[in-house]
Design an enzyme around this catalytic site. Structure first.
Site, PDB file in Angstrom:
ATOM      1  CE  LYS A  80      17.044   2.220 -10.635  1.00 40.72           C
ATOM      2  NZ  LYS A  80      16.718   1.424  -9.460  1.00 40.72           N
ATOM      3  N   GLY A 180      -1.094  -6.179  -1.087  1.00 44.43           N
ATOM      4  CA  GLY A 180      -0.261  -6.699  -2.179  1.00 44.43           C
ATOM      5  C   GLY A 180       0.423  -7.992  -1.772  1.00 44.43           C
ATOM      6  N   GLY A 182       2.255 -10.134  -3.859  1.00 44.63           N
ATOM      7  CA  GLY A 182       3.120 -10.576  -4.947  1.00 44.63           C
ATOM      8  C   GLY A 182       4.387 -11.200  -4.400  1.00 44.63           C
ATOM      9  CB  VAL A 184       7.865  -8.237  -1.275  1.00 46.53           C
ATOM     10  CG1 VAL A 184       8.280  -7.938   0.154  1.00 46.53           C
ATOM     11  CG2 VAL A 184       8.994  -7.904  -2.232  1.00 46.53           C
ATOM     12  CE1 TYR A 186       2.634 -17.885  -0.176  1.00 48.73           C
ATOM     13  CE2 TYR A 186       5.026 -17.916  -0.407  1.00 48.73           C
ATOM     14  CZ  TYR A 186       3.843 -18.555  -0.095  1.00 48.73           C
ATOM     15  OH  TYR A 186       3.875 -19.866   0.321  1.00 48.73           O
TER      16      TYR A 186
HETATM   17  P1  NAD Z   1       4.807  -7.800  -7.426  1.00 43.00           P
HETATM   18  O1  NAD Z   1       4.438  -7.167  -8.712  1.00 43.00           O
HETATM   19  O2  NAD Z   1       5.280  -9.216  -7.415  1.00 43.00           O
HETATM   20  O3  NAD Z   1       3.555  -7.727  -6.416  1.00 43.00           O
HETATM   21  C1  NAD Z   1       2.723  -6.644  -6.290  1.00 43.00           C
HETATM   22  C2  NAD Z   1       1.338  -7.183  -5.957  1.00 43.00           C
HETATM   23  O4  NAD Z   1       0.480  -6.076  -5.636  1.00 43.00           O
HETATM   24  C3  NAD Z   1       0.674  -7.919  -7.122  1.00 43.00           C
HETATM   25  O5  NAD Z   1       0.236  -9.194  -6.685  1.00 43.00           O
HETATM   26  C4  NAD Z   1      -0.483  -7.005  -7.514  1.00 43.00           C
HETATM   27  O6  NAD Z   1      -1.618  -7.731  -7.953  1.00 43.00           O
HETATM   28  C5  NAD Z   1      -0.772  -6.303  -6.204  1.00 43.00           C
HETATM   29  N1  NAD Z   1      -1.474  -5.030  -6.334  1.00 43.00           N
HETATM   30  C6  NAD Z   1      -1.287  -4.049  -7.252  1.00 43.00           C
HETATM   31  N2  NAD Z   1      -2.140  -3.038  -7.037  1.00 43.00           N
HETATM   32  C7  NAD Z   1      -2.850  -3.367  -5.939  1.00 43.00           C
HETATM   33  C8  NAD Z   1      -3.873  -2.715  -5.204  1.00 43.00           C
HETATM   34  N3  NAD Z   1      -4.348  -1.523  -5.563  1.00 43.00           N
HETATM   35  N4  NAD Z   1      -4.394  -3.340  -4.125  1.00 43.00           N
HETATM   36  C9  NAD Z   1      -3.928  -4.534  -3.761  1.00 43.00           C
HETATM   37  N5  NAD Z   1      -2.967  -5.213  -4.419  1.00 43.00           N
HETATM   38  C10 NAD Z   1      -2.435  -4.633  -5.489  1.00 43.00           C
HETATM   39  O7  NAD Z   1       5.875  -6.837  -6.758  1.00 43.00           O
HETATM   40  P2  NAD Z   1       6.900  -7.176  -5.568  1.00 43.00           P
HETATM   41  O8  NAD Z   1       8.191  -7.578  -6.142  1.00 43.00           O
HETATM   42  O9  NAD Z   1       6.233  -8.056  -4.553  1.00 43.00           O
HETATM   43  O10 NAD Z   1       7.111  -5.716  -4.939  1.00 43.00           O
HETATM   44  C11 NAD Z   1       6.108  -5.099  -4.156  1.00 43.00           C
HETATM   45  C12 NAD Z   1       6.535  -3.683  -3.837  1.00 43.00           C
HETATM   46  O11 NAD Z   1       7.777  -3.702  -3.130  1.00 43.00           O
HETATM   47  C13 NAD Z   1       6.776  -2.800  -5.070  1.00 43.00           C
HETATM   48  O12 NAD Z   1       6.425  -1.468  -4.736  1.00 43.00           O
HETATM   49  C14 NAD Z   1       8.278  -2.884  -5.275  1.00 43.00           C
HETATM   50  O13 NAD Z   1       8.777  -1.742  -5.945  1.00 43.00           O
HETATM   51  C15 NAD Z   1       8.761  -2.934  -3.843  1.00 43.00           C
HETATM   52  N6  NAD Z   1      10.073  -3.575  -3.676  1.00 43.00           N
HETATM   53  C16 NAD Z   1      10.256  -4.865  -4.056  1.00 43.00           C
HETATM   54  C17 NAD Z   1      11.488  -5.471  -3.870  1.00 43.00           C
HETATM   55  C18 NAD Z   1      11.718  -6.910  -4.251  1.00 43.00           C
HETATM   56  O14 NAD Z   1      12.697  -7.508  -3.773  1.00 43.00           O
HETATM   57  N7  NAD Z   1      10.860  -7.526  -5.056  1.00 43.00           N
HETATM   58  C19 NAD Z   1      12.555  -4.741  -3.287  1.00 43.00           C
HETATM   59  C20 NAD Z   1      12.342  -3.411  -2.886  1.00 43.00           C
HETATM   60  C21 NAD Z   1      11.080  -2.838  -3.093  1.00 43.00           C
END
Ligand code: NAD
Length: 368
Positions: A80, A180, A182, A184, A186
């Site tokens: 990292k 959530g 976002g 993932v 969706y």
């Molecule tokens: P993102 O920021 O696109 O989505 C997160 C969503 O959670 C947002 O829409 C936000 O409004 C919502 N949110 C935040 N606090 C909240 C709460 N208290 N109650 C309800 N909703 C809430 O992030 P993402 O890329 O979709 O990732 C989601 C999680 O998965 C994160 O923890 C991230 O570290 C993990 N993750 C993501 C990936 C990836 O490919 N994007 C890979 C591994 C892990």
């Protein structure tokens, strides 16, 4: 900080301090373990309050990547990098190119990708100086947005858990509560809807909720209600530490399986979930779809192959459940065992001289 004591604690291989007065670069590259292959891990930019905090974060995250790659069956180690600075104020082309040069000096021992505070634009600057980069935009030869692959992996892991708890891997008519919506969340809802699952959803953003209600017929609840909803599976896809002393007694699910990182507030909460009869799919295993997809770039990206590999997350979760039963430990501990057993098995191979001491390295470099 007694840095060598810290390195000895978890057998870190190498830490590189990158300093460039002219560009303002102050970065740390931590390489934990390269038994299985080059250390791959994102670059994070954060206004750390101290150098100790930055080093600690880099070390913790690098070690996490070793476990994640090993448990996912990838031939990669854990690393990292962290850049000390405010991503809103301190970025420049020169700073990221300077970091790229440092990465290049490591000759492929560390491969960088995007993480918190880093954009695809920053990755492109790094890419000017080094080929040891993955996760670039599709237009730059990368594999693009990892979120659909992360969501696909979560569904596979969920399937393995549902099979264990209910005796069938089908998600049809299962109720899944998604916290959530976002990137993932969706895609997860889309895939679950296709499988005939019933969705209960929440997000802080009203528009994200409305979209999922409209497109997939989900039932919306308030953010503070989701964890207590009666459901088969709770899928945390927003924040870390959602399973803690305060939330545990309120849970009414049989399975916790989502994409969020660091779902358990503390390791002991894995045990607490097991005591309540709730099956937990360890976060770094079930959310590895994005990593598996991006790692495929190292062999010349092939979406079909990457998808097939992501589907194997179900097997990893099944293996973890088996280890959990074998050792009488919670699944979060069993995931670490799976990773460590694989590293131990590979490092114990007979050291036969194959006649091509540099063969592996040059082959990897050709594909980068
Ligand atoms: P993102 O920021 O696109 O989505 C997160 C969503 O959670 C947002 O829409 C936000 O409004 C919502 N949110 C935040 N606090 C909240 C709460 N208290 N109650 C309800 N909703 C809430 O992030 P993402 O890329 O979709 O990732 C989601 C999680 O998965 C994160 O923890 C991230 O570290 C993990 N993750 C993501 C990936 C990836 O490919 N994007 C890979 C591994 C892990």
């Amino acid at each position: 900080m007694h840095i060598f004591e810290k390195l000895a604690e978890y057998r870190y291989e190498q830490v590189v301090f990158c300093h460039d007065e002219a560009t303002g670069l102050r970065a740390i590259i931590a390489i934990h373990d390269t038994t299985l292959g080059p250390a791959l891990g994102g670059c994070r930019m954060w206004p750390y309050r101290s150098e100790d905090e930055a080093v600690t974060d880099a070390l913790r995250l690098a070690r996490g990547m070793t476990y994640k790659a090993a448990a996912s069956g990838l031939n990669l180690g854990g690393g990292k990098s962290v850049v000390i600075g405010d991503p809103h104020k301190d970025k420049s082309e020169a700073l990221f190119r300077s970091l790229g040069r440092y990465i290049e000096t490591l000759g492929g021992r560390y491969i960088v990708a995007e993480d918190v505070g880093i954009s695809t634009g920053d990755i492109h600057h790094i890419q000017v100086e080094t080929s040891y980069v993955v996760g670039a935009d599709v237009s730059y030869g990368g594999s693009g947005d990892p979120s659909p692959f992360t969501a696909l992996g979560v569904v596979q892991g969920m399937r393995a858990c549902v099979e264990e708890v209910f005796g069938t891997a089908s998600l049809e008519d299962r109720t899944v509560a998604v916290q959530g919506l976002g990137h993932v969340g969706y895609h997860l809802c889309r895939l679950l809807h296709d499988e005939g699952a019933r969705l209960i959803v929440t997000d802080l953003e009203a528009a994200a909720v409305q979209r999922v209600v409209r497109e997939f017929g989900a039932k919306a609840v308030e953010p503070d209600e989701i964890l207590a909803m009666p459901c088969d599976v709770l899928a945390p896809c927003a924040l870390g530490a959602v399973i803690n002393d305060e939330t545990l007694p309120r849970l009414r699910c049989r399975i916790v399986a989502g994409s969020a990182n660091n779902v358990l507030d503390e390791t002991r909460h894995g045990e607490a979930l097991a005591e309540r009869g709730i099956l937990y799919a360890p976060d770094y295993v079930i959310n590895a779809g994005g990593l598996i997809n991006v790692a495929d770039e190292l062999e010349g990206y092939n979406e079909r192959r990457a998808t097939k590999r992501v589907m194997r997350i179900a097997d990893s979760v099944r293996r973890i459940i088996a280890i959990s039963k074998r050792d009488g430990v919670p699944t979060n501990v069993a995931a670490d065992t799976l990773a460590l057993e694989r590293i131990a098995a590979i490092s114990s191979m007979e050291r036969l001289h194959t006649g091509h001491p540099y063969g592996q390295l040059s082959r990897r470099r050709e594909t980068l």
